[in-house]
Design an enzyme around this catalytic site. Sequence first.
Site, PDB file in Angstrom:
ATOM      1  N   THR A   1     -29.755 -23.853 -15.959  1.00  0.00           N
ATOM      2  CA  THR A   1     -29.632 -22.934 -14.827  1.00  0.00           C
ATOM      3  C   THR A   1     -31.011 -22.365 -14.544  1.00  0.00           C
ATOM      4  O   THR A   1     -31.875 -22.378 -15.416  1.00  0.00           O
ATOM      5  CB  THR A   1     -28.588 -21.836 -15.140  1.00  0.00           C
ATOM      6  OG1 THR A   1     -28.380 -21.049 -13.975  1.00  0.00           O
ATOM      7  CG2 THR A   1     -29.009 -20.942 -16.288  1.00  0.00           C
TER       8      THR A   1
ATOM      9  N   GLU B   1     -24.267 -20.020 -19.722  1.00  0.00           N
ATOM     10  CA  GLU B   1     -24.381 -19.773 -21.163  1.00  0.00           C
ATOM     11  C   GLU B   1     -23.028 -19.685 -21.865  1.00  0.00           C
ATOM     12  O   GLU B   1     -22.956 -19.643 -23.080  1.00  0.00           O
ATOM     13  CB  GLU B   1     -25.145 -18.454 -21.410  1.00  0.00           C
ATOM     14  CG  GLU B   1     -26.637 -18.510 -21.131  1.00  0.00           C
ATOM     15  CD  GLU B   1     -26.993 -18.322 -19.652  1.00  0.00           C
ATOM     16  OE1 GLU B   1     -26.089 -18.390 -18.799  1.00  0.00           O
ATOM     17  OE2 GLU B   1     -28.183 -18.111 -19.354  1.00  0.00           O
TER      18      GLU B   1
ATOM     19  N   LYS C   1     -33.598   0.988  -8.013  1.00  0.00           N
ATOM     20  CA  LYS C   1     -33.791   2.328  -8.574  1.00  0.00           C
ATOM     21  C   LYS C   1     -34.478   3.195  -7.547  1.00  0.00           C
ATOM     22  O   LYS C   1     -35.641   2.982  -7.213  1.00  0.00           O
ATOM     23  CB  LYS C   1     -34.587   2.265  -9.869  1.00  0.00           C
ATOM     24  CG  LYS C   1     -34.352   3.481 -10.730  1.00  0.00           C
ATOM     25  CD  LYS C   1     -34.784   3.242 -12.159  1.00  0.00           C
ATOM     26  CE  LYS C   1     -34.156   4.285 -13.065  1.00  0.00           C
ATOM     27  NZ  LYS C   1     -34.572   4.171 -14.439  1.00  0.00           N
TER      28      LYS C   1
ATOM     29  N   TRP D   1     -29.721   4.776  -9.869  1.00  0.00           N
ATOM     30  CA  TRP D   1     -29.456   3.370  -9.595  1.00  0.00           C
ATOM     31  C   TRP D   1     -28.539   3.187  -8.388  1.00  0.00           C
ATOM     32  O   TRP D   1     -27.544   3.893  -8.234  1.00  0.00           O
ATOM     33  CB  TRP D   1     -28.804   2.696 -10.803  1.00  0.00           C
ATOM     34  CG  TRP D   1     -29.718   2.571 -11.973  1.00  0.00           C
ATOM     35  CD1 TRP D   1     -29.690   3.311 -13.115  1.00  0.00           C
ATOM     36  CD2 TRP D   1     -30.809   1.664 -12.116  1.00  0.00           C
ATOM     37  NE1 TRP D   1     -30.694   2.909 -13.970  1.00  0.00           N
ATOM     38  CE2 TRP D   1     -31.394   1.897 -13.369  1.00  0.00           C
ATOM     39  CE3 TRP D   1     -31.364   0.664 -11.314  1.00  0.00           C
ATOM     40  CZ2 TRP D   1     -32.484   1.186 -13.848  1.00  0.00           C
ATOM     41  CZ3 TRP D   1     -32.444  -0.046 -11.777  1.00  0.00           C
ATOM     42  CH2 TRP D   1     -33.005   0.219 -13.028  1.00  0.00           C
TER      43      TRP D   1
HETATM   44  P1  AMP Z   1     -25.112 -19.259 -13.489  1.00  0.00           P
HETATM   45  O1  AMP Z   1     -25.197 -19.410 -14.947  1.00  0.00           O
HETATM   46  O2  AMP Z   1     -26.301 -19.850 -12.786  1.00  0.00           O
HETATM   47  O3  AMP Z   1     -23.831 -19.757 -12.933  1.00  0.00           O
HETATM   48  O4  AMP Z   1     -25.170 -17.700 -13.144  1.00  0.00           O
HETATM   49  C1  AMP Z   1     -24.365 -16.765 -13.837  1.00  0.00           C
HETATM   50  C2  AMP Z   1     -24.494 -15.424 -13.156  1.00  0.00           C
HETATM   51  O5  AMP Z   1     -23.871 -15.465 -11.855  1.00  0.00           O
HETATM   52  C3  AMP Z   1     -23.777 -14.306 -13.861  1.00  0.00           C
HETATM   53  O6  AMP Z   1     -24.522 -13.785 -14.947  1.00  0.00           O
HETATM   54  C4  AMP Z   1     -23.612 -13.287 -12.735  1.00  0.00           C
HETATM   55  O7  AMP Z   1     -24.795 -12.560 -12.493  1.00  0.00           O
HETATM   56  C5  AMP Z   1     -23.362 -14.184 -11.532  1.00  0.00           C
HETATM   57  N1  AMP Z   1     -21.901 -14.246 -11.312  1.00  0.00           N
HETATM   58  C6  AMP Z   1     -21.055 -15.196 -11.713  1.00  0.00           C
HETATM   59  N2  AMP Z   1     -19.792 -14.909 -11.321  1.00  0.00           N
HETATM   60  C7  AMP Z   1     -19.850 -13.723 -10.664  1.00  0.00           C
HETATM   61  C8  AMP Z   1     -18.887 -12.867 -10.033  1.00  0.00           C
HETATM   62  N3  AMP Z   1     -17.606 -13.191  -9.969  1.00  0.00           N
HETATM   63  N4  AMP Z   1     -19.332 -11.705  -9.478  1.00  0.00           N
HETATM   64  C9  AMP Z   1     -20.635 -11.369  -9.509  1.00  0.00           C
HETATM   65  N5  AMP Z   1     -21.588 -12.133 -10.090  1.00  0.00           N
HETATM   66  C10 AMP Z   1     -21.207 -13.295 -10.657  1.00  0.00           C
END
Ligand code: AMP
Length: 541
Positions: A185, A332, A444, A449
């Site tokens: 990622t 992850e 911020k 926040w």
């Molecule tokens: P990735 O590993 O590239 O799919 O990204 C994971 C990240 O996507 C997470 O740590 C969140 O920040 C964001 N994410 C995934 N699902 C959601 C959700 N339902 N609402 C808000 N953010 C999300």
Amino acid sequence: MVPSRRLLLKHLAFRAGTIAPLGGLISTAPDGTVEVGWPEVVMRARRLAAGLLARGLRAGERVGTLAFNDHRHADAYFAVPCLGATLHPINVRWNLQETSTVLEHTRDRILFVDAGLMTRGLELAATCPWIEYIVRFGPPLDDEPDNPRPDTLEIIDHETLLDAAEPIAAWPDLEEDALMGMCSTSGTTGIPKTVAYSHRTTCLQTMALGLTDCMRLSGRDTVLAIVPMFHALGWCFPYACGMLGAGLVLPHRDLRPERILDLITDHGVTTSVAVPTVWNAVLAALDANPGRWNLDHVDRVVSGGAAPTEGMIRRFRDEHGVEVIHSWGMTEINPVGTMSPAATTREEAGFEPDRRLRHQTVAGRPLPGLAVEIVDEEGLPLPHDGTTTGRLLVSGWWVAEDYAFDHPDGDRFGPDGRLDTGDVASIDDRGRMAIRDRAKDMIKSGGEWISSLALERAIGDFPEIEGCAVVGRPDDRWGERPVVFASLHEGASLDVETVRDRLDHDFESWQRPDELLIIDSIPLTSTGKIDKKTLRAGLRT
Ligand code: AMP
């Protein structure tokens, strides 16, 4: 432990071949739509396995894919891990440099490449001398470049590889901890982060996907898998459908909302999974073409990877009779973490519809086997009262222990098995988790926040808005102030005063944005999330 007791994909992913011989994959690549029954999926995997063994595939080696969702990609999803090698789907939207950086680590010797991506595949082969075979999915296109290393690189047609050898008789017995897959990622530092998944973690994740209170997936479903198989193991949907015998529609490259709706209608799709930007575009297409598509058979869709707005969930429910199940996850964690169906407990089943809908707007409860908690800046636990926010830590069966290759963000993985997700969340007294923001996206202002996500969700429901994103602009007085980037529907107009007025009820004056920038479209990352890096860079110039 005797091999039959081990959590191995071969025990789970081929089940459909026995229990659902009449179901299977519907693959809609540009070279033709094909239906592949589950027994044939199993047989193709065995034939591919034989072809790969004939090319010297060794246990533990990584096999790359640069491809969209189709039946050939599914062949690789099933055959490579079950042979004991590691499937390595590569994000097709990455640039050459990002992709070569990942390949420097993974050293894939065999690369499956979609015919439409051969230019990139051959560019990679020119710079990565360890690539010995490119297996092309589909017939060559007219403009396919020449092989840059004809003496050391063999280009094979996928079907030829499948036809060349007798199918293997049996899959090998592996250890549960054998690595079955690896996905990367984007990192904030620009260096991709690569995560490895084992047979054990993937089996457990797949089993959890099949639970009723997750997304009610069953062998009666026909699933349109829009989430790409090149990102986060395609959310394990090929395996979940192979386990349950559900039909699996693979849409390949063309994800225009009209095409998605055609596929849903033509193939009787009952459920689907995609990021919210896709579902918003689908709603817009439905608005623009009343009565063109029939969604009667669609029961629910999953929206994950980014936050959906309440308006989107409500509109699917009220106008199309479709439940949106909100999901949160990350590469992850193999990758699904939470799901939020409208009601999973007896208590919730008794709630009136709007109260249930509010629950769908939050990310939901962790799947069994995953634990979530929130902590303050000192790492101390915070209460689960639904309002206190803190850094979200997760631990459990399928949370990675570290990145597969050294990475500056590796310190997110605690020695105690807890992963600092980088998200800011709250958890309520019924275990429902709500993502409040990415820690790095919080703004911020004057020492307080502001959640960019909360603003985006509110503004995203304005009728004029096609897409929006909120980022912090450096500010001499306040540190940072929120700026809205918005793309508007044709003919619509909006100014910042109107935005501020409409947010009056839910946001304090200092939390409301004081700048609105109208742009043609919101830039998205390769996985369909808002590309805030690009927007912030635009603010500086
Ligand atoms: P990735 O590993 O590239 O799919 O990204 C994971 C990240 O996507 C997470 O740590 C969140 O920040 C964001 N994410 C995934 N699902 C959601 C959700 N339902 N609402 C808000 N953010 C999300």
